[in-house]
Motif scaffolding. Structure first.
Motif, PDB file in Angstrom:
ATOM      1  N   HIS A  47       0.806  -1.128  -0.068  1.00 19.38           N
ATOM      2  CA  HIS A  47      -0.042  -0.021  -0.032  1.00 19.38           C
ATOM      3  C   HIS A  47       0.900   1.262  -0.003  1.00 19.38           C
ATOM      4  N   GLU A  48       1.901   1.346   0.958  1.00 13.95           N
ATOM      5  CA  GLU A  48       2.732   2.568   1.145  1.00 13.95           C
ATOM      6  C   GLU A  48       3.833   2.528  -0.190  1.00 13.95           C
ATOM      7  N   LEU A  49       4.102   1.643  -0.748  1.00 19.97           N
ATOM      8  CA  LEU A  49       4.921   1.560  -1.917  1.00 19.97           C
ATOM      9  C   LEU A  49       4.435   1.943  -3.038  1.00 19.97           C
ATOM     10  N   SER A  50       2.951   1.778  -3.176  1.00 19.15           N
ATOM     11  CA  SER A  50       2.050   2.187  -4.381  1.00 19.15           C
ATOM     12  C   SER A  50       2.033   3.984  -4.335  1.00 19.15           C
ATOM     13  N   HIS A  51       2.042   4.376  -3.116  1.00 17.41           N
ATOM     14  CA  HIS A  51       2.184   5.902  -3.074  1.00 17.41           C
ATOM     15  C   HIS A  51       3.279   6.531  -3.825  1.00 17.41           C
ATOM     16  N   LEU A  52       4.618   5.530  -3.889  1.00 20.51           N
ATOM     17  CA  LEU A  52       5.658   6.201  -4.433  1.00 20.51           C
ATOM     18  C   LEU A  52       5.436   6.411  -5.774  1.00 20.51           C
ATOM     19  N   LYS A  53       4.623   5.576  -6.345  1.00 22.93           N
ATOM     20  CA  LYS A  53       4.376   5.577  -7.987  1.00 22.93           C
ATOM     21  C   LYS A  53       3.483   6.778  -8.340  1.00 22.93           C
ATOM     22  N   GLY A  54       2.917   7.560  -7.142  1.00 19.53           N
ATOM     23  CA  GLY A  54       2.149   8.645  -7.666  1.00 19.53           C
ATOM     24  C   GLY A  54       0.543   8.456  -7.307  1.00 19.53           C
ATOM     25  N   PHE A  55       0.257   7.294  -6.869  1.00 18.77           N
ATOM     26  CA  PHE A  55      -1.058   6.688  -6.504  1.00 18.77           C
ATOM     27  C   PHE A  55      -1.496   7.256  -5.198  1.00 18.77           C
TER      28      PHE A  55
END
Length: 372
Positions: A246-254
């Motif tokens: 979940h947190e890693l997905s934020h790194l891709k701008g989501f």
């Protein structure tokens, strides 16, 4: 060497112009991201990845959560500044009026820097094209019957997966070996299907002050200024893989929470490790069964009773774990988080996490249409 009053005024004026320009630039970017057709998506695909790679590359050089320690340093610096100001006023080396005016200026400058940094690191991304559109998922309202079918589908998948998961001595689901490496690999693998998620990922980092996160009912947190994904290493083991993804997905701008949850689910169920599969499926089941509870209590009771013993055991520990941290801090944290999400175009606030069910239902409909 001492500066004259004119020199001080000139320097102060230049600083005011510089910070004023920075503030206006942040406002303009916010307006463009909300009103400019395609601007947020262009930024997310072209400018943001370079920023993430630079800042994430720097923070990856240290094994600890860099922004967590920067917060400690900032807090100590502010404390020292206040104590030193009190001391100088007490010794009559400074006037209270002058110190107060200087402090207000510093707060305004810091606020401007924060607003600009927030805008370019994650603020714009809140307004990019929804992941549902990028993934081609049909988004429609769900009936209670459809929610029941979705929950039954997830129940069967959980029962199939749990047979291969690693367990602790107390019977609870264990952490997978190499948790941080496997979650990063899972995200990179998902990027082969969705180009928007492709590319390099830094390892998620555990926070040192995990107890503070638990008091705030937080399982993980995204550090936009250092491009770091953080997680609470003390939460139930079964949930940690999904939290990391979940947190890693934020790194891709989501940045939308429902999308980050759905991406975490996709990454986990697509991984080779059954403990990751299980974590993603339970994340999906939790939100889906809660939606069914709201829609039809009788259907909920019938479906909930079919969940396997292992999942019920993990859920029981989950409830026990979080019960010990219930209180005013967690309630305040939820209100702050709700306000933050609403301010960033997530109108349902904290409830936006649960909108993951709409994405799951879109996937389920596609599978049914394909005869799966």
């Amino acid at each position: 060497m001492f500066r004259t009053d004119k020199e001080d005024a000139r320097i102060g004026g230049n600083a005011a112009v510089w910070f004023g320009t920075l503030f206006l630039a942040a406002v303009l970017l916010q307006v463009l991201s909300r009103r400019g057709a395609g601007f947020a998506e262009w930024y997310a695909e072209s400018v943001y990845p370079m920023l993430m790679r630079i800042l994430g590359g720097i923070s990856s050089l240290v094994p600890f959560a860099l922004d967590e320690w920067l917060i400690y340093i900032l807090t100590l610096s502010v404390d020292f500044y206040i104590l030193w100001g009190i001391f100088c006023i007490w010794k009559k080396k400074k006037r209270l009026k002058d110190w107060g005016l200087k402090s207000v200026c510093l707060v305004l400058k810091a606020g401007t820097l924060w607003f600009f940094a927030f805008t370019i690191t994650c603020g714009i991304n809140y307004h990019r094209t929804p992941f549902s559109e990028l993934a081609g998922l049909p988004m429609e309202s769900s009936t209670a019957e459809e929610l029941e079918e979705l929950c039954l589908w997830l129940t069967e998948r959980i029962e199939e997966t749990v047979k291969d998961t690693a367990k602790q001595e107390n019977g609870l689901t264990a952490l997978p070996d190499g948790l941080r490496e496997k979650t990063r690999d899972a995200m990179e693998r998902l990027g082969e299907t969705y180009p928007e998620l492709a590319g390099w990922y830094p390892k998620a980092k555990p926070v040192f002050t995990w107890k503070l996160l638990s008091l705030e009912f937080l399982e993980g947190i995204f550090g936009p200024y250092t491009m770091e994904a953080h997680y609470n290493p003390d939460i139930p083991a079964y949930n940690q893989p999904a939290v990391l993804c979940h947190e890693l997905s934020h790194l891709k701008g989501f940045m939308r929470e429902d999308e980050a949850n759905y991406i975490a689910y996709l990454a986990c169920v697509g991984a080779e490790d059954p403990n990751l599969n299980y974590s993603g499926l339970l994340l999906a089941y939790t939100h889906s069964i809660n939606a069914l509870y709201q829609a039809d209590r009788e259907r909920f009771a019938a479906v909930r009773g079919l969940l396997c013993e292992q999942a019920n055991l993990d859920y029981a520990y989950h409830r026990t774990y979080w019960a010990q941290y219930e209180g005013p801090v967690s309630e305040l944290s939820d209100k702050v988080n709700d306000t933050y999400l609403r301010a960033n175009a997530q109108q349902e606030g904290s409830r936006s996490y649960g909108r993951m069910v709409d994405l799951l239902m879109g996937e389920y409909r596609q599978i049914k249409e394909a005869g799966g």
